[in-house]
Design a protein around this motif. Sequence first.
Motif, short mmCIF file in Angstrom:
data_model
loop_
_atom_site.label_atom_id
_atom_site.label_comp_id
_atom_site.label_asym_id
_atom_site.label_seq_id
_atom_site.Cartn_x
_atom_site.Cartn_y
_atom_site.Cartn_z
N VAL A 298 0.84 -1.20 0.00
CA VAL A 298 0.00 0.00 0.00
C VAL A 298 0.88 1.25 0.00
O VAL A 298 0.63 2.20 -0.76
CB VAL A 298 -0.97 -0.01 1.20
N GLU B 8 0.88 4.16 -2.84
CA GLU B 8 0.54 5.54 -2.51
C GLU B 8 1.53 6.53 -3.11
O GLU B 8 1.17 7.66 -3.39
CB GLU B 8 0.38 5.70 -1.00
N PRO C 179 -6.34 6.33 -8.95
CA PRO C 179 -6.36 4.90 -8.60
C PRO C 179 -6.87 3.99 -9.72
O PRO C 179 -6.38 2.87 -9.85
CB PRO C 179 -7.27 4.82 -7.37
N LEU D 183 -6.52 -0.56 -0.66
CA LEU D 183 -6.46 0.62 -1.53
C LEU D 183 -7.82 0.96 -2.10
O LEU D 183 -8.19 2.13 -2.16
CB LEU D 183 -5.44 0.39 -2.65
#
Length: 138
Positions: free
Chosen positions: A81, A85, A93, A132
């Motif tokens: 994650v 990011e 995304p 996510l």
Amino acid sequence: MHVCRGNWTTDESVLLQGAYDKLGKFFDALDLDMLALEFSTPRAGEVEKLFSNNFLDTRVMLGFGCVNPRSEVIETPEEIVARVEEVLQFLPPERIWLNPDCGFATFAKRPLNPYPIIQKKLENMVAASKILREKYCK
């Protein structure tokens, strides 16, 4: 399009290295929808280098290599994650896909990791994708 840095050995010191900025204008000139790139090791350089000197951030989907098939170290969902990011600073995304670098079955009779490690790495990659999605895709 996938760019491979080598997947025949677990010895990271003999594999290709360098950030993707040197290929940015080349990638930008191609008529492609997705780049599948290896980012699971420091050999790949920083994510932001991929987006320098080009317009990839406006049009490409990134198959983001986030687990290392050459290492027995199992990346945690939280580690994955955190890596993703970094990419979210450049892409939304819906344009980021999670991939293992290069896959796990480089050699049919000699994979670089035993199947239990491969399975756990993939399970953690799926767990990271769920985290996510929950955090960024509502």
